[in-house]
Structures are given as C-alpha cells and as structure tokens.
Design a protein around this motif. Structure first.
Motif, PDB file in Angstrom:
ATOM      1  N   VAL A 198      37.907  74.769  -3.166  1.00  0.00           N
ATOM      2  CA  VAL A 198      37.292  75.462  -2.037  1.00  0.00           C
ATOM      3  C   VAL A 198      36.062  76.244  -2.494  1.00  0.00           C
ATOM      4  O   VAL A 198      35.041  76.289  -1.791  1.00  0.00           O
ATOM      5  N   GLU A 199      36.130  76.825  -3.689  1.00  0.00           N
ATOM      6  CA  GLU A 199      34.952  77.502  -4.235  1.00  0.00           C
ATOM      7  C   GLU A 199      33.801  76.511  -4.426  1.00  0.00           C
ATOM      8  O   GLU A 199      32.648  76.796  -4.076  1.00  0.00           O
ATOM      9  N   ALA A 200      34.115  75.342  -4.984  1.00  0.00           N
ATOM     10  CA  ALA A 200      33.076  74.328  -5.193  1.00  0.00           C
ATOM     11  C   ALA A 200      32.496  73.854  -3.866  1.00  0.00           C
ATOM     12  O   ALA A 200      31.273  73.676  -3.735  1.00  0.00           O
ATOM     13  N   ALA A 201      33.355  73.651  -2.874  1.00  0.00           N
ATOM     14  CA  ALA A 201      32.880  73.231  -1.557  1.00  0.00           C
ATOM     15  C   ALA A 201      31.973  74.281  -0.935  1.00  0.00           C
ATOM     16  O   ALA A 201      30.999  73.958  -0.244  1.00  0.00           O
ATOM     17  N   GLY A 202      32.284  75.563  -1.189  1.00  0.00           N
ATOM     18  CA  GLY A 202      31.426  76.631  -0.706  1.00  0.00           C
ATOM     19  C   GLY A 202      30.072  76.640  -1.400  1.00  0.00           C
ATOM     20  O   GLY A 202      29.033  76.853  -0.765  1.00  0.00           O
ATOM     21  N   GLN A 203      30.064  76.427  -2.710  1.00  0.00           N
ATOM     22  CA  GLN A 203      28.793  76.343  -3.434  1.00  0.00           C
ATOM     23  C   GLN A 203      27.931  75.207  -2.897  1.00  0.00           C
ATOM     24  O   GLN A 203      26.716  75.335  -2.778  1.00  0.00           O
ATOM     25  N   LEU A 204      28.568  74.096  -2.556  1.00  0.00           N
ATOM     26  CA  LEU A 204      27.845  72.941  -2.026  1.00  0.00           C
ATOM     27  C   LEU A 204      27.535  73.074  -0.536  1.00  0.00           C
ATOM     28  O   LEU A 204      26.781  72.266   0.007  1.00  0.00           O
TER      29      LEU A 204
ATOM     30  N   HIS B 148      43.890  77.123   2.427  1.00  0.00           N
ATOM     31  CA  HIS B 148      42.980  77.741   1.467  1.00  0.00           C
ATOM     32  C   HIS B 148      41.553  77.819   1.998  1.00  0.00           C
ATOM     33  O   HIS B 148      40.812  78.754   1.668  1.00  0.00           O
ATOM     34  N   ALA B 149      41.151  76.866   2.817  1.00  0.00           N
ATOM     35  CA  ALA B 149      39.764  76.820   3.296  1.00  0.00           C
ATOM     36  C   ALA B 149      39.548  77.568   4.604  1.00  0.00           C
ATOM     37  O   ALA B 149      38.400  77.812   4.995  1.00  0.00           O
ATOM     38  N   ARG B 150      40.624  77.955   5.267  1.00  0.00           N
ATOM     39  CA  ARG B 150      40.529  78.424   6.651  1.00  0.00           C
ATOM     40  C   ARG B 150      39.594  79.623   6.844  1.00  0.00           C
ATOM     41  O   ARG B 150      38.874  79.701   7.844  1.00  0.00           O
ATOM     42  N   SER B 151      39.564  80.557   5.912  1.00  0.00           N
ATOM     43  CA  SER B 151      38.799  81.787   6.136  1.00  0.00           C
ATOM     44  C   SER B 151      37.366  81.714   5.606  1.00  0.00           C
ATOM     45  O   SER B 151      36.612  82.687   5.731  1.00  0.00           O
ATOM     46  N   PHE B 152      36.977  80.574   5.053  1.00  0.00           N
ATOM     47  CA  PHE B 152      35.648  80.452   4.459  1.00  0.00           C
ATOM     48  C   PHE B 152      34.690  79.712   5.403  1.00  0.00           C
ATOM     49  O   PHE B 152      35.106  78.896   6.227  1.00  0.00           O
ATOM     50  N   ASP B 153      33.399  80.003   5.239  1.00  0.00           N
ATOM     51  CA  ASP B 153      32.384  79.331   6.051  1.00  0.00           C
ATOM     52  C   ASP B 153      32.254  77.856   5.685  1.00  0.00           C
ATOM     53  O   ASP B 153      31.883  77.032   6.524  1.00  0.00           O
TER      54      ASP B 153
END
Length: 276
Positions: free
Chosen positions: A223-229, A255-260
């Motif tokens: 999820v961190e990597a997906a956010g960076q991308l 895990h991804a629900r609260s992230f943009d």
C-alpha cells in the motif's frame, strides 16, 4: 521442457482478442501478456517453471507451453531471478516468433550463462540490454524503463507501458522506495501491478535449513508503494505462487481503505483478463 496444465486455450484467447485500448492477462507469479488495439503483443516476466522443490514449490497451474506462442513482439524481464529470466519459459517464445527480448544487464548475464542463444538457435540481435531512463517503441506501444527498489536483485528495473492514452506499470518484485516515488510524480498510471506475499520459512540455498525469508512487500509495504506511485488501480501479484510465501490479497482492501491511493484494489487470478 515445459508442460502446460491448460493446453493452449489461454494463448488462443489472447490471439482472438481485439481490445479497444490495452488489455492484460495475468499469467500467475508475476507474469503478464499485454495486447494493444493494433495487435502488438508483449510478455512481461512469463514464468512457466515449477520452481526448485522442495525449496520453491509452484502452487498454481502452468497456463501454457511457450512453444505454442504464435504472436509476440517483445518479451520484457524486470530482473535476473529465475522466475523472471528463465530459458525454458522465455527462449521458446523468442524462437517461435519475431519477438525481441529486453532485460537489464544482470538478466542478460543469465541468458549468456544458460546458453539460450546456442540451445534455441537464436541470434544475438534478438536480445537488447535496457537500463533506467531508456524508452523504446514496440509496434504502437511505448515502453519506458524506470528504477526499482528490490534489495534481493542485482539490477532490477520497472516498466511503464503506454498505448492509446492508457498506462500500465509493472514493478517487478520491488518494494517501496525513491524509485517508485519518482515514477509516481512523472506518470499518471491507470493500472499498476506490484508483488505481494507473506514472510515464510524457505530453505536456505546453501545450507538447506528453513530460514525466515521476505521476498515481496507485505500488506503495509504494498500500500505504501501504491501510494508512492499514486495508483488509480492496484493489482497484487506473486501472492499465489510459492508454497510458504502465499498471502491473502483480500486483506489489502482493509489496508488501503484510508489512503488516497490506491483508489481501487483489483484481485485477479491466473488467466484473468483486465482492460487498462
């Protein structure tokens, strides 16, 4: 020698497809075949081996025999590991089509060491070395070579693949890092694929002793990597492949629900098609 569990139906389905833009089929592990609206067909990291039992044991079907591939314009490798650069899986594709093989230097070292050119009667000019910052055209598809943070690989790269206004990203086995943040700043990626798996007990290559091993991102890392991308859509890969390293991709919804980003997690199984 590769023996397919599925015959050739998946390859024929790809041949018969007529996508409006860019379609991708998941081959299990970290492999994909992509087909563009002009018919251009690319394979990325196709692996049809069964591993090296009992150290690595394949947990999914072998979806096709590479000798049955009739349409391929390029085969791309992200890094030198055997499930990404594998002669029995990839050399027959090159031998049976007009495809060019693209890989970083460490991947081409494997090609040389394993003797692909002699064993499959291939010409040197069918193999092209790529590195970060390169770009090239394959038919109507543009491929851009970018960096990747894979601490287990000698020279990993990632690929940004563009066609008809759609952008597909293949991160290889890489984990979060500056390379992905740089890619996220420079591209608007529609669909990105990233390796996901658990930490498992894998036999050490030298001693044979079971050893706590991490090869891929866990839930938080992917999820961190997906956010960076800044991914619109994330498709996890590799979670299905190795005994002792498999993971539950449905956990990523929480895990991804609260992230943009990623804005959507898409789970695909081996053989599934997705339109980018």
């Amino acid at each position: 020698m590769v023996h397919s569990d599925w015959g050739d139906w998946l390859l024929r389905a790809v041949e018969d497809a007529d996508p409006d833009g860019l379609a991708v089929w998941y081959l299990g592990c970290n492999g994909f075949v992509l087909k563009a609206s002009d018919g251009t067909t690319l394979f990325v990291d196709p692996y049809l081996g069964t591993g090296d039992p009992p150290r690595t044991v394949r947990m999914i079907p072998v979806p096709f025999d590479p000798a049955d591939v009739r349409e391929a314009d390029a085969v791309l490798a992200t890094h030198e590991h055997t499930d990404h650069v594998h002669g029995p899986s990839q050399a027959p594709i090159i031998a049976g089509t007009d495809a060019t093989y693209y890989a970083p230097d460490a991947g081409l070292d494997v090609v040389e060491t394993e003797g692909w050119i002699d064993e499959w009667d291939l010409d040197d000019d069918r193999f092209v070395e790529v590195t970060e910052g390169d770009s090239f055209e394959v038919g109507g598809v543009t491929v851009r070579v970018e960096g990747a943070n894979d601490p287990d690989a000698e020279h990993p790269v990632s690929y940004v693949i563009e066609h008809a206004g759609r952008t597909f990203f293949h991160g290889g086995d890489a984990r979060p890092g500056e390379a992905f943040a740089d890619v996220g700043e420079r591209y608007d990626i529609d669909l990105g694929v990233l390796a996901f798996g658990s930490v498992g007990m894998i036999r050490d290559r030298e001693t044979g002793e079971p050893t706590r091993t991490r090869w891929y991102s866990d839930e938080n890392m992917i999820v961190e990597a997906a956010g960076q991308l800044d991914l619109d859509r994330l498709q996890p890969t590799h979670w299905d492949m190795w005994r002792g390293m498999t993971a539950d991709p449905t956990a990523l919804f929480d895990h991804a629900r609260s992230f943009d980003a990623p804005r959507r997690v898409e789970i695909r199984e081996i053989g599934d098609r997705t339109d980018v």
